[in-house]
Design a protein around this motif. Structure first.
Motif, mmCIF file in Angstrom:
data_model
loop_
_atom_site.group_PDB
_atom_site.id
_atom_site.type_symbol
_atom_site.label_atom_id
_atom_site.label_comp_id
_atom_site.label_asym_id
_atom_site.label_seq_id
_atom_site.Cartn_x
_atom_site.Cartn_y
_atom_site.Cartn_z
ATOM 1 N N VAL A 23 39.958 49.221 33.908
ATOM 2 C CA VAL A 23 40.492 48.309 34.917
ATOM 3 C C VAL A 23 39.833 46.951 34.746
ATOM 4 O O VAL A 23 38.612 46.850 34.635
ATOM 5 C CB VAL A 23 40.220 48.822 36.357
ATOM 6 C CG1 VAL A 23 40.778 47.856 37.389
ATOM 7 C CG2 VAL A 23 40.776 50.216 36.562
ATOM 8 N N LEU A 24 40.661 45.927 34.729
ATOM 9 C CA LEU A 24 40.186 44.545 34.706
ATOM 10 C C LEU A 24 40.944 43.757 35.754
ATOM 11 O O LEU A 24 42.065 44.111 36.110
ATOM 12 C CB LEU A 24 40.425 43.915 33.330
ATOM 13 C CG LEU A 24 39.670 44.517 32.150
ATOM 14 C CD1 LEU A 24 40.195 43.943 30.838
ATOM 15 C CD2 LEU A 24 38.172 44.247 32.290
ATOM 16 N N THR A 25 40.331 42.683 36.211
ATOM 17 C CA THR A 25 41.023 41.804 37.158
ATOM 18 C C THR A 25 41.341 40.478 36.484
ATOM 19 O O THR A 25 40.806 40.163 35.414
ATOM 20 C CB THR A 25 40.182 41.536 38.421
ATOM 21 O OG1 THR A 25 39.085 40.674 38.085
ATOM 22 C CG2 THR A 25 39.678 42.828 39.054
ATOM 23 N N ASP A 26 42.175 39.708 37.149
ATOM 24 C CA ASP A 26 42.528 38.383 36.640
ATOM 25 C C ASP A 26 41.287 37.504 36.464
ATOM 26 O O ASP A 26 41.248 36.656 35.589
ATOM 27 C CB ASP A 26 43.552 37.705 37.549
ATOM 28 C CG ASP A 26 43.102 37.593 39.002
ATOM 29 O OD1 ASP A 26 42.235 38.378 39.445
ATOM 30 O OD2 ASP A 26 43.634 36.728 39.709
ATOM 31 N N LYS A 27 40.249 37.760 37.240
ATOM 32 C CA LYS A 27 39.011 36.971 37.137
ATOM 33 C C LYS A 27 38.210 37.339 35.883
ATOM 34 O O LYS A 27 37.413 36.552 35.408
ATOM 35 C CB LYS A 27 38.140 37.198 38.369
ATOM 36 C CG LYS A 27 38.811 36.886 39.672
ATOM 37 C CD LYS A 27 38.519 35.512 40.122
ATOM 38 C CE LYS A 27 39.103 35.365 41.519
ATOM 39 N NZ LYS A 27 39.389 34.088 41.927
ATOM 40 N N ASP A 28 38.412 38.542 35.343
ATOM 41 C CA ASP A 28 37.702 38.982 34.136
ATOM 42 C C ASP A 28 38.265 38.354 32.864
ATOM 43 O O ASP A 28 37.551 38.223 31.869
ATOM 44 C CB ASP A 28 37.793 40.509 33.986
ATOM 45 C CG ASP A 28 37.115 41.264 35.107
ATOM 46 O OD1 ASP A 28 36.062 40.813 35.592
ATOM 47 O OD2 ASP A 28 37.654 42.324 35.498
ATOM 48 N N ILE A 29 39.531 38.002 32.883
ATOM 49 C CA ILE A 29 40.223 37.564 31.666
ATOM 50 C C ILE A 29 39.590 36.330 31.020
ATOM 51 O O ILE A 29 39.292 36.352 29.815
ATOM 52 C CB ILE A 29 41.727 37.375 31.929
ATOM 53 C CG1 ILE A 29 42.350 38.752 32.244
ATOM 54 C CG2 ILE A 29 42.416 36.699 30.743
ATOM 55 C CD1 ILE A 29 43.786 38.696 32.741
ATOM 56 N N PRO A 30 39.346 35.228 31.761
ATOM 57 C CA PRO A 30 38.749 34.059 31.097
ATOM 58 C C PRO A 30 37.393 34.355 30.453
ATOM 59 O O PRO A 30 37.092 33.863 29.367
ATOM 60 C CB PRO A 30 38.606 33.034 32.237
ATOM 61 C CG PRO A 30 39.632 33.452 33.242
ATOM 62 C CD PRO A 30 39.680 34.949 33.156
ATOM 63 N N LYS A 31 36.596 35.216 31.087
ATOM 64 C CA LYS A 31 35.279 35.563 30.543
ATOM 65 C C LYS A 31 35.421 36.370 29.251
ATOM 66 O O LYS A 31 34.689 36.124 28.289
ATOM 67 C CB LYS A 31 34.485 36.351 31.585
ATOM 68 C CG LYS A 31 33.081 36.670 31.159
ATOM 69 C CD LYS A 31 32.317 37.377 32.263
ATOM 70 C CE LYS A 31 30.918 37.718 31.781
ATOM 71 N NZ LYS A 31 30.155 38.465 32.758
ATOM 72 N N LEU A 32 36.353 37.322 29.221
ATOM 73 C CA LEU A 32 36.573 38.103 28.001
ATOM 74 C C LEU A 32 36.963 37.204 26.831
ATOM 75 O O LEU A 32 36.525 37.414 25.697
ATOM 76 C CB LEU A 32 37.651 39.158 28.222
ATOM 77 C CG LEU A 32 37.272 40.326 29.119
ATOM 78 C CD1 LEU A 32 38.503 41.166 29.431
ATOM 79 C CD2 LEU A 32 36.198 41.172 28.469
#
Length: 104
Positions: A23-32
């Motif tokens: 599970v990932l959130t929209d907030k995790d995407i830029p960091k990844l």
């Protein structure tokens, strides 16, 4: 209108250090992306997912469409074989739903 979508690909899931991110959130995407965990095709997939989440899609599942049973497992299991992306604002609700699914 709440929309769920499935992104079927030839990859199993979003991986970080060889570990499936269930599970990932929209907030995790830029960091990844900025940390180099998502490059090339995965970066494009995650950018597209963020775009969709920001515009009202409720959940997105990235799964390998070439493996038999993956779609059913992703849809009907509390934790499927792929990666589910949701809005950060919906994480509490998702966690409550998951607890209800796995409680005896």
């Amino acid at each position: 209108v709440q929309i769920d979508t499935r992104l079927m690909s030839d990859i199993d899931a979003v991986m970080v250090d060889r570990n499936v991110q269930s599970v990932l959130t929209d907030k995790d995407i830029p960091k990844l992306i900025s940390e180099g965990h998502a490059v090339g095709g995965m970066q494009v997939k995650l950018e597209s997912c963020k775009f969709a989440l920001d515009r009202g899609v409720r959940r997105i599942h990235i799964i390998n469409g070439f493996k038999a049973g993956n779609l059913a497992n992703e849809i009907y299991s509390a934790v499927g074989p792929g990666t589910m992306l949701i809005r950060d604002a919906d994480m509490d609700r998702y966690e409550q739903e998951t607890l209800m699914e796995i409680a005896p």
